[in-house]
Design a protein around this motif. Sequence first.
Motif, PDB file in Angstrom:
ATOM      1  N   HIS A   1       0.822  -1.211   0.000  1.00  0.00           N
ATOM      2  CA  HIS A   1       0.000   0.000   0.000  1.00  0.00           C
ATOM      3  C   HIS A   1       0.858   1.265   0.000  1.00  0.00           C
ATOM      4  O   HIS A   1       0.582   2.220  -0.727  1.00  0.00           O
TER       5      HIS A   1
ATOM      6  N   VAL B   1      -5.318  -2.586   6.600  1.00  0.00           N
ATOM      7  CA  VAL B   1      -4.030  -2.018   6.222  1.00  0.00           C
ATOM      8  C   VAL B   1      -3.152  -2.039   7.462  1.00  0.00           C
ATOM      9  O   VAL B   1      -3.404  -1.313   8.428  1.00  0.00           O
TER      10      VAL B   1
ATOM     11  N   LEU C   1      -1.934  -3.972   2.361  1.00  0.00           N
ATOM     12  CA  LEU C   1      -3.370  -4.210   2.381  1.00  0.00           C
ATOM     13  C   LEU C   1      -3.604  -5.714   2.386  1.00  0.00           C
ATOM     14  O   LEU C   1      -3.160  -6.420   1.480  1.00  0.00           O
TER      15      LEU C   1
END
Length: 217
Positions: free
Chosen positions: A151, A195, A165
């Motif tokens: 991410h 996350v 993620l």
Amino acid sequence: MVLEIVLLAMVAAFLGLRLYSVLGRRAEQEEEPAVQRFESDEPPAIRPAAAPAPAQPVRPAELEGVMPAVERALREIAAADSKFNVAQFLDGARGAYRMILEAFWTGDRETLRELCDDDVYAGFSTAIDAREAAGETMDNTLIRIEEVRIHSASLDGRTARIALLFVADIAAVTRDRDGNVIAGSLDDAIESRDVWTFSRNVTARDPAWLLDETDEG
């Protein structure tokens, strides 16, 4: 008679010289290369050899779809930590995700202490305390991890941080002190999107990454 022979010899010599001069010039003309059509009389220009195309760097499959800024940060982390490998990091993160979830569900504070930094551990521990005070237990199962995607990433001084993620299917059930189901169902898995950010001091001898932030995806 002799005079006639001499005259004939002189005529033959004269004809021989004429024939030689004609044939000689023709032979010399035939030895000269003929100029082809559209061919310049100027010497051909010397063209430099084409430079070989630069080799393209091999891009790991794990970086497919990653933003250029994130990829640059990952390469900075790899430059600062020669042991860093994206594929190995993702494999380790998968394992850590499962272990941390299961440790939280079962109230295993020791495992959480090993895998989380102080702030995240404190949050998990507080939630476990509240759950135990209420006499509740979590009977959750991680069915499968559908996806793990990078991410974001950064290198701030000596601290590397990589956020991932996680998309997973989880069957979640909460029971009261008598074992009765008060929330969730084992028959219906729900999709969880989290996350999680892992961090590490790239100069530390300990190669372990710690979970230092959690958020919903």
